[in-house]
Scaffold this active site. Structure first.
Site, PDB file in Angstrom:
ATOM      1  N   CYS A   1       0.823  -1.218   0.000  1.00 26.38           N
ATOM      2  CA  CYS A   1       0.000   0.000   0.000  1.00 26.38           C
ATOM      3  C   CYS A   1       0.854   1.264   0.000  1.00 26.38           C
ATOM      4  O   CYS A   1       0.662   2.146  -0.851  1.00 26.38           O
ATOM      5  CB  CYS A   1      -0.954  -0.023   1.186  1.00 26.38           C
ATOM      6  SG  CYS A   1      -0.179  -0.378   2.781  1.00 26.38           S
ATOM      7  N   TYR A   2       1.797   1.367   0.926  1.00 26.70           N
ATOM      8  CA  TYR A   2       2.695   2.525   0.914  1.00 26.70           C
ATOM      9  C   TYR A   2       3.453   2.626  -0.412  1.00 26.70           C
ATOM     10  O   TYR A   2       3.532   3.707  -1.012  1.00 26.70           O
ATOM     11  CB  TYR A   2       3.693   2.435   2.066  1.00 26.70           C
ATOM     12  CG  TYR A   2       3.170   2.766   3.442  1.00 26.70           C
ATOM     13  CD1 TYR A   2       2.437   3.922   3.693  1.00 26.70           C
ATOM     14  CD2 TYR A   2       3.451   1.933   4.528  1.00 26.70           C
ATOM     15  CE1 TYR A   2       1.986   4.229   4.970  1.00 26.70           C
ATOM     16  CE2 TYR A   2       3.000   2.229   5.809  1.00 26.70           C
ATOM     17  CZ  TYR A   2       2.269   3.378   6.027  1.00 26.70           C
ATOM     18  OH  TYR A   2       1.830   3.677   7.291  1.00 26.70           O
TER      19      TYR A   2
END
Length: 342
Positions: free
Chosen positions: A149-150
């Site tokens: 996600c990051y």
């Protein structure tokens, strides 16, 4: 129809994957596994899926995954790599939402994830599933490493600048905030309501395991090494990632035009008008990444704001997007979802 198996359907990314696949016109869900909840109807655990997913959880041994066209692993790190060889040899394509195949340097992966890699020989053939960067390679992938996600929010924010070679690559900064669902569904003190609500903090400043993944992606774009400072933060929201990215321009360029031209044909990247400030709620429950680019006071510092839903474009939605590419379908199938507001 694509025969689909889902390994690990009880976590947040697992149920998000089921939500998306349940409305996908070409998806035929044939097995959803859970060791601890085998026999339970999926809709009993997740009432939101009632009437859309009529399967029961089964053990991995009873799932007959080798009969699937593709298997998604929505499992903790270290699970997919143990079953990958058997599935690939059976002609099954694999999409791993965990980190087992993301980092090409196996030694580096083992250092950051604290375990021995069970299938190091398969890492080299795995394709990193960032469609905006690797679309052509994704088409033929047997093993798809779904980005974290990051890393998704950061790479999509930096991509136009790094590809164009218009910033100082030795000093990139990613200041990123995430909702608590990014930590998963397991019970941990720091994500308890009384700990996370009305609170805001940085963590893993010395080094987060997504750092080598982000750096690897940026270096592939640049064709050289990059210097990256990445600081994640935990915010008191359920879902959403907001990345504030900083770089110093090495040449004068119209950054708004650069971003608009790079992403003009990307379905799921929305470049906002100049001066905009994207919000996490503007992408909630959708596969969109919304970005805005700024040059404060007309200086040589460029600031990029990038927002995604960590469970969709940062996980399950991107995995479905990659599946669509792998099976030569319209990339938006099952993903034409408006964000939820409020």
């Amino acid at each position: 129809m694509i025969k689909i198996g889902v390994v690990g359907g009880t976590g947040y990314t697992g149920v998000e994957l089921l939500r998306l696949l349940a409305r996908h016109p070409e998806a035929n869900l044939v097995a959803i596994t859970s060791r601890g909840d085998a026999g339970m109807p999926v809709c009993d655990m997740f009432p939101s899926l009632r009437g859309r997913v009529d399967l029961r959880f089964v053990t991995p041994q009873d799932a007959a995954l080798d009969r699937c066209d593709v298997v998604f692993f929505a499992t903790p790190n270290g699970i997919a790599m143990q079953q990958a060889r058997e599935l690939v040899d059976a002609g099954v394509r694999l999409i791993d939402l965990a980190a087992d195949f993301r980092i090409r340097d196996v030694g580096e992966w083992e250092k950051w994830y604290g375990m021995k890699h069970a299938s190091p020989e398969l890492v080299a053939e795995a394709v990193y599933g960032l469609p905006e960067r690797n679309r052509e390679r994704i088409r033929s992938a047997r093993i798809l490493a779904n980005p974290g996600c990051y890393p998704t929010a950061v790479q999509l924010g930096f991509l136009p600048l790094v590809e164009a070679g218009v910033v100082d690559l030795s000093h990139l900064i990613a200041d990123v905030k995430s909702g608590v669902s990014g930590a998963g569904r397991k019970a941990e003190v720091h994500t308890l309501f009384a700990e996370a609500a009305d609170n805001f903090k940085a963590y893993a400043v010395a080094g987060h395991r997504h750092l080598p993944e982000i750096r690897q992606g940026l270096e592939a774009m640049a064709g050289q090494g990059v210097g990256l400072t990445f600081v994640p933060h935990l915010t008191p929201i359920i879902r959403g990632i907001h990345a504030t990215l900083y770089a110093r321009l090495s040449t004068d360029v119209n950054v708004q035009k650069l971003f608009e031209e790079r992403y003009q044909n990307e379905l799921f990247v929305d470049v906002l008008p100049a001066g905009s400030h994207p919000e996490t709620r503007s992408v909630r429950a959708s596969n969109l990444c919304r970005v805005a680019v700024h040059r404060p006071q007309g200086s040589d510092v460029v600031v990029v704001l990038s927002v995604i839903d960590n469970l969709v474009k940062g996980a399950a939605g991107q995995a479905v997007q990659c599946m669509n590419i792998m099976f030569e379908l319209d990339e938006s199938l099952g993903l034409d979802i408006l964000p939820v507001s409020p």
